[in-house]
Scaffold this active site. Structure first.
Site, PDB file in Angstrom:
ATOM      1  N   ASP A  64      38.638  40.794  61.736  1.00 39.18           N
ATOM      2  CA  ASP A  64      37.853  39.436  60.921  1.00 39.18           C
ATOM      3  C   ASP A  64      36.871  40.263  60.202  1.00 39.18           C
ATOM      4  O   ASP A  64      36.079  41.186  60.522  1.00 39.18           O
ATOM      5  CB  ASP A  64      37.055  38.747  62.136  1.00 39.18           C
ATOM      6  CG  ASP A  64      37.864  37.870  62.958  1.00 39.18           C
ATOM      7  OD1 ASP A  64      39.086  37.841  62.851  1.00 39.18           O
ATOM      8  OD2 ASP A  64      37.458  37.294  63.893  1.00 39.18           O
ATOM      9  N   TYR A 157      30.784  35.991  36.375  1.00 36.41           N
ATOM     10  CA  TYR A 157      31.671  36.898  37.343  1.00 36.41           C
ATOM     11  C   TYR A 157      31.613  38.110  36.534  1.00 36.41           C
ATOM     12  O   TYR A 157      31.585  39.175  37.411  1.00 36.41           O
ATOM     13  CB  TYR A 157      33.110  36.072  37.030  1.00 36.41           C
ATOM     14  CG  TYR A 157      34.282  36.848  37.409  1.00 36.41           C
ATOM     15  CD1 TYR A 157      34.251  36.863  38.726  1.00 36.41           C
ATOM     16  CD2 TYR A 157      34.898  37.862  36.863  1.00 36.41           C
ATOM     17  CE1 TYR A 157      35.729  37.843  39.439  1.00 36.41           C
ATOM     18  CE2 TYR A 157      36.055  38.402  37.167  1.00 36.41           C
ATOM     19  CZ  TYR A 157      36.386  38.477  38.532  1.00 36.41           C
ATOM     20  OH  TYR A 157      37.378  39.099  38.978  1.00 36.41           O
ATOM     21  N   LYS A 161      31.062  42.011  38.461  1.00 37.44           N
ATOM     22  CA  LYS A 161      31.969  42.994  38.309  1.00 37.44           C
ATOM     23  C   LYS A 161      31.523  44.195  37.438  1.00 37.44           C
ATOM     24  O   LYS A 161      31.898  45.241  37.879  1.00 37.44           O
ATOM     25  CB  LYS A 161      33.284  42.488  37.653  1.00 37.44           C
ATOM     26  CG  LYS A 161      34.340  41.625  38.519  1.00 37.44           C
ATOM     27  CD  LYS A 161      34.769  42.223  39.584  1.00 37.44           C
ATOM     28  CE  LYS A 161      35.753  41.357  40.572  1.00 37.44           C
ATOM     29  NZ  LYS A 161      35.893  42.023  41.910  1.00 37.44           N
TER      30      LYS A 161
HETATM   31  N1  LIG Z   1      43.189  37.619  39.183  1.00 39.40           N
HETATM   32  C1  LIG Z   1      42.938  38.033  38.312  1.00 39.40           C
HETATM   33  O1  LIG Z   1      42.964  37.699  37.117  1.00 39.40           O
HETATM   34  C2  LIG Z   1      41.897  39.203  38.429  1.00 39.40           C
HETATM   35  C3  LIG Z   1      41.491  40.175  37.283  1.00 39.40           C
HETATM   36  C4  LIG Z   1      40.803  41.340  37.674  1.00 39.40           C
HETATM   37  C5  LIG Z   1      40.162  41.353  38.746  1.00 39.40           C
HETATM   38  N2  LIG Z   1      40.629  40.812  39.807  1.00 39.40           N
HETATM   39  C6  LIG Z   1      39.972  41.293  41.144  1.00 39.40           C
HETATM   40  O2  LIG Z   1      40.861  41.508  42.010  1.00 39.40           O
HETATM   41  C7  LIG Z   1      40.716  41.321  43.219  1.00 39.40           C
HETATM   42  C8  LIG Z   1      41.616  40.477  44.057  1.00 39.40           C
HETATM   43  O3  LIG Z   1      42.084  39.087  43.411  1.00 39.40           O
HETATM   44  P1  LIG Z   1      43.253  38.495  43.724  1.00 39.40           P
HETATM   45  O4  LIG Z   1      43.790  38.268  42.133  1.00 39.40           O
HETATM   46  O5  LIG Z   1      44.442  38.887  44.468  1.00 39.40           O
HETATM   47  O6  LIG Z   1      42.732  36.950  43.920  1.00 39.40           O
HETATM   48  P2  LIG Z   1      42.959  36.528  45.216  1.00 39.40           P
HETATM   49  O7  LIG Z   1      44.445  36.431  45.603  1.00 39.40           O
HETATM   50  O8  LIG Z   1      42.260  34.926  45.097  1.00 39.40           O
HETATM   51  O9  LIG Z   1      42.240  37.203  46.234  1.00 39.40           O
HETATM   52  C9  LIG Z   1      40.826  37.026  46.476  1.00 39.40           C
HETATM   53  C10 LIG Z   1      40.513  37.161  47.974  1.00 39.40           C
HETATM   54  O10 LIG Z   1      39.064  37.363  48.148  1.00 39.40           O
HETATM   55  C11 LIG Z   1      38.883  36.683  49.506  1.00 39.40           C
HETATM   56  N3  LIG Z   1      37.455  36.207  49.790  1.00 39.40           N
HETATM   57  C12 LIG Z   1      36.747  35.438  48.977  1.00 39.40           C
HETATM   58  N4  LIG Z   1      35.638  35.180  49.363  1.00 39.40           N
HETATM   59  C13 LIG Z   1      35.679  35.954  50.587  1.00 39.40           C
HETATM   60  C14 LIG Z   1      34.623  36.126  51.786  1.00 39.40           C
HETATM   61  N5  LIG Z   1      33.342  35.562  51.366  1.00 39.40           N
HETATM   62  N6  LIG Z   1      34.768  37.068  52.619  1.00 39.40           N
HETATM   63  C15 LIG Z   1      36.024  37.742  52.652  1.00 39.40           C
HETATM   64  N7  LIG Z   1      36.869  37.199  51.965  1.00 39.40           N
HETATM   65  C16 LIG Z   1      36.676  36.547  50.987  1.00 39.40           C
HETATM   66  C17 LIG Z   1      39.868  35.595  49.584  1.00 39.40           C
HETATM   67  O11 LIG Z   1      40.322  35.472  51.127  1.00 39.40           O
HETATM   68  P3  LIG Z   1      40.303  33.863  51.739  1.00 39.40           P
HETATM   69  O12 LIG Z   1      41.856  34.040  52.024  1.00 39.40           O
HETATM   70  O13 LIG Z   1      39.928  34.216  53.137  1.00 39.40           O
HETATM   71  O14 LIG Z   1      40.090  33.142  50.996  1.00 39.40           O
HETATM   72  C18 LIG Z   1      40.888  35.964  48.902  1.00 39.40           C
HETATM   73  O15 LIG Z   1      41.993  36.019  49.599  1.00 39.40           O
HETATM   74  C19 LIG Z   1      39.402  40.285  43.130  1.00 39.40           C
HETATM   75  O16 LIG Z   1      38.182  41.394  43.473  1.00 39.40           O
HETATM   76  C20 LIG Z   1      39.401  39.941  41.909  1.00 39.40           C
HETATM   77  O17 LIG Z   1      37.919  39.646  41.256  1.00 39.40           O
HETATM   78  C21 LIG Z   1      41.310  39.684  39.707  1.00 39.40           C
END
Ligand SMILES: NC(=O)c1ccc[n+]([C@@H]2O[C@H](COP(=O)([O-])OP(=O)(O)OC[C@H]3O[C@@H](n4cnc5c(N)ncnc54)[C@H](OP(=O)(O)O)[C@@H]3O)[C@@H](O)[C@H]2O)c1
Ligand SMILES: Cc1cc2nc3c(=O)[nH]c(=O)nc-3n(C[C@H](O)[C@H](O)[C@H](O)COP(=O)(O)OP(=O)(O)OC[C@H]3O[C@@H](n4cnc5c(N)ncnc54)[C@H](O)[C@@H]3O)c2cc1C
Lengths: 251, 458
Positions: A64, A157, A161
């Site tokens: 967790d 955001y 970052k």
């Molecule tokens: N997608 C993009 O365009 C993009 C671009 C650049 C960087 N990133 C970065 O890459 C990383 C992964 O993103 P992704 O695209 O794979 O998005 P994603 O699928 O939405 O993954 C983000 C995860 O963060 C978890 N999360 C959010 N709040 C949380 C909390 N309070 N405690 C624990 N877990 C939490 C969520 O888990 P739950 O299942 O519990 O909600 C979710 O699965 C992020 O840091 C994002 O900022 C993304």
């Protein structure tokens, strides 16, 4: 241990339900199964992720993890390391709030800062202690191009970052002499559940493309990388665009 | 003992892959070692010799590593009984120089003399004479081992009370304890030279035929083969086989060497600088090198007299040649398959040659019977070693080779390994459980540990 060819035996995913995190685990497992620790909030998403990796032959553990519960982070890392050294830890949790709400609503802004920055710093400190203890290991930190130069359209955001990126870049320097490494990854627009419903930006990539870059970056001993690769040049250019011009760019 | 550095030091193997950080303390007396073992940190303790193992065998990430190279006294040389009593940190190079004036010779010499006695025991190293002399452990009469309980035990292969631990220590990769001192049986020689027959083999079949047919005539035998050429010249090779030269040999073949019959010359051709450009060794240069090596060897068999460096250690002439392989380092893959697996052996050679990966230093030889050590590498049959710079796709190639080697009933050499999966290793060494059990008895809390032991769950 990570072997001579950069293949880890044990992977820790913090924010394990992230699409990018899942893609990274699948990419490693495709070559040969490895132990994966899924640190995430409990729920069907985590269970599904665990089942999917187990189906690929990976021994899976679930822990967790709540990003805002910083007091528990050291214990999360200790639990994850109880079954063996953490060869690669992926810091993948994050939230992308509605940009307009985020700068108008205190709660939304603070929540984003707390998950994306405070939570990440807290986890980083806990991981650093573990890497120093083991004398090796790689932290892969999912930053974003959004942190490189804040834009009007997405600066809350972006600011989280930016802080995240500075912290993990510095952490990499601090861990060097202790055998730990940090790989800071700066994706552009990734088509994941975080961005569903949004219009894909130019140079958008899939979680699988990010995973491929991460796996190669870890094997090659990289300290930072952009996905897609050309994003590096784009961002380098954007950094030097005068502010009045930058302001009018459709980004 | 030097106080362990508090900052920690990055350590890597000869292949320069996967470095990790450990505290390092230099020991110069047996007491230092016993004290260090007693105060081993949570992540354990490990001996390190000259760091000539290729992978992670002499690393202990987050733990304590004892640099053994200052525990380096030669206590006694009994020329009559042909026995030497030496500290574990003495290098084979130093020992060889001490023995020659007394017309004695180290019974097993690996491809570099820059290894310690302790490293030679822990890896149970083999030389070009394995088919007649066996491996290093076969020549050890007794050894002193500092064990986890704080004791120093004297172990001997012919003592029923200690032989099990003795053989677990031989080839045990430093995981049963720390070897302090060794009594080694040595061999008589008349000169420091070798009478060497050099010949070419046009392809792999011819090479293997000649090794089977002629090895019994030579105490030393090895073949270098071309690992890049495919097709009907696949496995073309240069065989060098020989024996220690007698004074009569020098008289007949190289009279000018008579006056220096026991000399040991080691020219140094310099050091490879740090930060070599990546991949100086590429497919092009390696091909040129392979071609050259084959061409400069005589087409017709030739007999000549060679010195130790020429015959045993041509690589020791250039220091730090491993830097030639660029920043990602190199992977050495050495495997052995039993007699009868010739077809699989040939297939392995073909897969390597056709892989597109570049290997310049390729050694092929026949092994004689194995010794009783559960983790000793050599087994009667064929062995092959290739040196491949790390690059994309190498993981896939080596895993493919693992499967072929396993299928042939063979195994990979731990002193060279840096990437084997734990399950494959267990399948390759059927007596691993016996070793684990012995280790569990002598070191129940796992005081001795290495990156290799963690990676392979030894
Ligand atoms: N997608 C993009 O365009 C993009 C671009 C650049 C960087 N990133 C970065 O890459 C990383 C992964 O993103 P992704 O695209 O794979 O998005 P994603 O699928 O939405 O993954 C983000 C995860 O963060 C978890 N999360 C959010 N709040 C949380 C909390 N309070 N405690 C624990 N877990 C939490 C969520 O888990 P739950 O299942 O519990 O909600 C979710 O699965 C992020 O840091 C994002 O900022 C993304
Ligand atoms: C160019 C080259 C050619 C080679 N050719 C051959 C060859 O022909 N045949 C062959 O068999 N090998 C060969 N090797 C491998 C080499 O002989 C072995 O790896 C050997 O173990 C290296 O000895 P070292 O003193 O450098 O030990 P290290 O590499 O420092 O350590 C190797 C292992 O020995 C253990 N160890 C070291 N000292 C002690 C001690 N006092 N007590 C307990 N454990 C100890 C370490 O913990 C580690 O597990 C070659 C290596 C090179 C670089």
């Amino acid at each position: 241990m990570i072997n001579a060819l950069g293949v880890p035996q044990r992977l820790l995913l913090l924010g394990a339900t992230s699409d990018i995190a899942q893609a990274v685990a699948r990419r490693y497992a495709a070559d040969q199964p490895l132990a994966v620790v899924l640190a995430a909030r409990p729920g069907p998403r985590r269970s599904e992720a665990a089942a999917a990796l187990a189906a690929l032959g990976c021994p899976v553990e679930e822990v967790d993890f709540e990003a805002t519960d910083t007091a528990a982070h050291a214990e999360v890392v200790r639990t994850a390391a109880a079954g063996g050294d953490i060869d690669v830890a992926l810091v993948a949790f994050g939230v992308l709030p509605d940009a307009e709400e985020a700068w108008n609503d205190v709660g939304t802004a603070v929540a984003a800062a707390q998950v994306n920055y405070v939570g990440a710093v807290s986890v980083g400190v806990a991981l650093a202690a573990q890497l120093r203890r083991q004398g090796h290991g790689v932290v892969v930190a999912l930053s974003s191009v959004a942190g490189e130069r804040p834009r009007r359209s997405n600066f809350v955001y972006g600011s989280t970052k930016a802080g995240f990126d500075a912290f993990y870049t510095g952490l990499g320097e601090a861990l060097r002499e202790h055998g730990g490494r940090v790989l800071v990854v700066r994706p552009g627009f990734v088509r994941s559940k975080m961005t569903t419903g949004m219009e894909a930006a130019p140079l958008s990539v899939t979680p699988e493309e990010v995973a491929e870059a991460v796996v190669n970056g870890v094997a090659n001993g990289k300290e930072q990388l952009w996905v897609p690769g050309p994003m590096r040049a784009v961002m380098s250019g954007l950094r030097h665009v005068p502010r009045p011009v930058f302001r009018r760019l459709p980004i | 003992m030097s106080a362990p550095s508090t900052a920690g030091r990055p350590l890597a193997g000869w292949g320069r892959t996967a470095p990790t950080v450990a505290l390092v303390a230099t020991v110069s007396a047996a007491d230092d070692v016993v004290r260090a073992v007693a105060s081993a940190p949570e992540r354990g303790i490990l001996a390190r010799g000259l760091g000539r193992s290729y992978g992670d065998a002499a690393q202990n990430a987050g733990g304590l590593v004892l640099d053994m190279t200052r525990l380096d006294r030669i206590h006694a040389i009994d020329a009559e009984a042909r026995l030497v009593d030496v500290d574990a940190g003495v290098s084979l190079d130093v020992l060889m120089r001490a023995l020659l004036p007394l017309r004695l010779w180290v019974p097993v010499l690996p491809g570099t003399s820059q290894v310690t006695i302790g490293g030679a025991v822990a890896a149970d190293v083999h030389g070009k004479n394995h088919h007649v002399a066996g491996s290093f452990g076969n020549h050890v009469r007794s050894l002193d081992l500092a064990t986890a309980d704080g004791a120093v035990r004297t172990l001997a292969p012919d003592d029923p009370a200690t032989s099990a631990l003795f053989w677990a220590t031989v080839g045990g990769m430093g995981l049963t304890g720390i070897v302090l001192r060794v009594t080694l049986a040595v061999q008589p020689v008349e000169t420091s030279y070798f009478v060497v027959d050099t010949e070419r083999a046009a392809n792999l079949d011819e090479l293997m035929e000649r090794l089977v047919e002629g090895d019994h005539r030579y105490p030393y035998s090895v073949a270098w083969f071309d690992a890049l050429t495919t097709g009907h010249r696949l496995g073309r090779a240069v065989l060098t086989r020989g024996r220690s030269a007698t004074r009569d040999d020098l008289e007949a073949l190289a009279p000018e060497l008579r006056r220096t019959a026991l000399a040991l010359r080691r020219p140094s051709r310099g050091t490879v600088p740090r930060g070599m450009p990546p991949r100086l060794l590429n497919r092009l240069t390696a091909r040129a090198f392979n071609e050259l090596w084959f061409r400069v060897s005589p087409a017709a068999a030739r007999r000549d007299v060679q010195d130790v460096t020429q015959f045993f250690h041509p690589l020791d002439v250039v220091q730090d040649w491993n830097r030639l392989y660029g920043p990602r380092g190199l992977c050495q893959y050495q495997f052995a398959v039993p007699d009868g697996a010739e077809e699989q052996f040939r297939r392995c050679v073909r897969v390597i040659a056709e892989s597109g990966h570049v290997s310049a230093l390729n050694v092929l030889k026949r092994f004689g019977p194995r010794n009783p050590a559960p983790l000793s590498f050599p087994t009667a049959g064929w062995t092959l070693a290739v040196d491949i710079p790390v690059s994309a796709g190498l993981d896939g190639l080596l895993r493919r080779l693992d499967a072929m080697v396993l299928d042939a009933g063979g195994r990979v050499y731990l002193a060279k390994d840096s990437r084997l999966p734990a399950t494959t290793l267990a399948a390759m060494y059927p007596r691993l459980d016996e070793f684990r059990q012995c280790r569990a008895e002598v070191d129940p809390t796992g005081r001795f540990a290495s990156d290799l032991s963690r990676r392979l769950a030894l």
